[in-house]
Write a protein that holds these residues in place. Structure first.
Motif, PDB file in Angstrom:
ATOM      1  N   ILE A 126       0.841  -1.203   0.000  1.00  0.00           N
ATOM      2  CA  ILE A 126       0.000   0.000   0.000  1.00  0.00           C
ATOM      3  C   ILE A 126       0.874   1.251   0.000  1.00  0.00           C
ATOM      4  N   ARG A 127       1.952   1.243   0.801  1.00  0.00           N
ATOM      5  CA  ARG A 127       2.853   2.399   0.822  1.00  0.00           C
ATOM      6  C   ARG A 127       3.460   2.646  -0.549  1.00  0.00           C
ATOM      7  N   ASP A 128       3.897   1.557  -1.200  1.00  0.00           N
ATOM      8  CA  ASP A 128       4.492   1.692  -2.532  1.00  0.00           C
ATOM      9  C   ASP A 128       3.471   2.194  -3.546  1.00  0.00           C
ATOM     10  N   LYS A 129       2.262   1.691  -3.470  1.00  0.00           N
ATOM     11  CA  LYS A 129       1.210   2.053  -4.431  1.00  0.00           C
ATOM     12  C   LYS A 129       0.870   3.539  -4.340  1.00  0.00           C
ATOM     13  N   TYR A 130       0.747   4.067  -3.129  1.00  0.00           N
ATOM     14  CA  TYR A 130       0.325   5.449  -2.948  1.00  0.00           C
ATOM     15  C   TYR A 130       1.462   6.408  -2.622  1.00  0.00           C
ATOM     16  N   GLY A 131       2.687   5.920  -2.600  1.00  0.00           N
ATOM     17  CA  GLY A 131       3.843   6.785  -2.355  1.00  0.00           C
ATOM     18  C   GLY A 131       3.916   7.304  -0.931  1.00  0.00           C
ATOM     19  N   ILE A 132       3.494   6.509   0.005  1.00  0.00           N
ATOM     20  CA  ILE A 132       3.518   6.900   1.412  1.00  0.00           C
ATOM     21  C   ILE A 132       4.818   6.415   2.025  1.00  0.00           C
ATOM     22  N   LYS A 133       5.415   7.262   2.857  1.00  0.00           N
ATOM     23  CA  LYS A 133       6.649   6.858   3.537  1.00  0.00           C
ATOM     24  C   LYS A 133       6.316   6.414   4.949  1.00  0.00           C
ATOM     25  N   ARG A 134       7.170   5.575   5.490  1.00  0.00           N
ATOM     26  CA  ARG A 134       7.003   5.133   6.876  1.00  0.00           C
ATOM     27  C   ARG A 134       7.249   6.304   7.813  1.00  0.00           C
ATOM     28  N   ARG A 135       6.654   6.243   8.984  1.00  0.00           N
ATOM     29  CA  ARG A 135       6.791   7.316   9.971  1.00  0.00           C
ATOM     30  C   ARG A 135       8.259   7.513  10.344  1.00  0.00           C
ATOM     31  N   GLU A 136       8.989   6.429  10.531  1.00  0.00           N
ATOM     32  CA  GLU A 136      10.393   6.542  10.914  1.00  0.00           C
ATOM     33  C   GLU A 136      11.198   7.236   9.816  1.00  0.00           C
ATOM     34  N   GLU A 137      10.880   6.915   8.560  1.00  0.00           N
ATOM     35  CA  GLU A 137      11.587   7.528   7.442  1.00  0.00           C
ATOM     36  C   GLU A 137      11.296   9.021   7.374  1.00  0.00           C
ATOM     37  N   LYS A 138      10.040   9.399   7.580  1.00  0.00           N
ATOM     38  CA  LYS A 138       9.665  10.813   7.569  1.00  0.00           C
ATOM     39  C   LYS A 138      10.409  11.577   8.652  1.00  0.00           C
ATOM     40  N   GLU A 139      10.437  11.030   9.856  1.00  0.00           N
ATOM     41  CA  GLU A 139      11.106  11.702  10.963  1.00  0.00           C
ATOM     42  C   GLU A 139      12.602  11.823  10.712  1.00  0.00           C
TER      43      GLU A 139
END
Length: 135
Positions: free
Chosen positions: A66-79
Motif C-alpha cells: 500500500i505504501r508503494d502504491k500510494y507513495g507513502i513513507k514510513r513514519r520513521e523515514e519521515k522523521e
C-alpha cells in the motif's frame, strides 16, 4: 448381602483409606508424564509465536504494498528525513535557531518565594499578624 454392599460402595472403599489419613498411591510414571506435558506446552507456545510472527510478516508485506502504491513513507523515514533536513539547513547558517535554554539557568531574575511562615501569616487574623510582626 455382601455383594450388594460392594456394588453400592463401588470404588469408594479405595478412597476411604486416603480420607482417613492413609498414604496415597504414587504413580511411578508421574514425573515422566509431567515432563512430557511441560514439553508439549513449550512446543505449543513456540508454534503460537511462529504463527503470529508469520501473520505479522504478511501484514507488513501488505502495508508495504500500500505504501508503494500510494507513495507513502514510513513514519520513521519521515522523521529521519525531517531531522536530516533541519541539520543540513542549520549546519553552517548564521541565522540558525539558537538552542533553547532550560528554565532556571540564571538568565532570568529569580524572585524569592515566600517561606512557610509568610504563607501562614497571610491566613491569620489581623490581630495575630500584628503580634507576630512586632517581634
Amino acid at each position: 448381602m455382601n455383594f450388594v454392599m460392594k456394588q453400592a460402595l463401588g470404588g469408594a472403599t479405595k478412597d476411604m483409606g486416603k480420607m482417613l489419613g492413609g498414604e496415597e498411591e504414587k504413580d511411578p510414571d508421574a514425573e515422566r508424564k509431567e515432563e512430557e506435558r511441560q514439553e508439549a506446552l513449550r512446543q505449543q507456545e513456540e508454534e503460537r509465536k511462529a504463527k503470529y510472527a508469520r501473520m505479522e510478516a504478511e501484514r507488513e508485506n501488505v502495508r508495504q504494498g500500500i505504501r508503494d502504491k500510494y507513495g507513502i513513507k514510513r513514519r520513521e523515514e519521515k522523521e529521519a528525513e525531517a531531522a536530516a533536513a533541519m541539520e543540513q539547513t542549520a549546519e553552517g547558517s548564521l541565522t540558525r535557531q539558537k538552542k533553547a535554554i532550560p528554565a532556571g539557568c540564571g538568565d532570568q531574575d529569580e524572585e524569592e518565594e515566600p517561606g512557610i511562615v509568610e504563607s501562614v501569616m497571610r491566613f491569620l487574623p489581623g490581630t495575630l499578624q500584628d503580634i507576630f510582626n512586632k517581634k
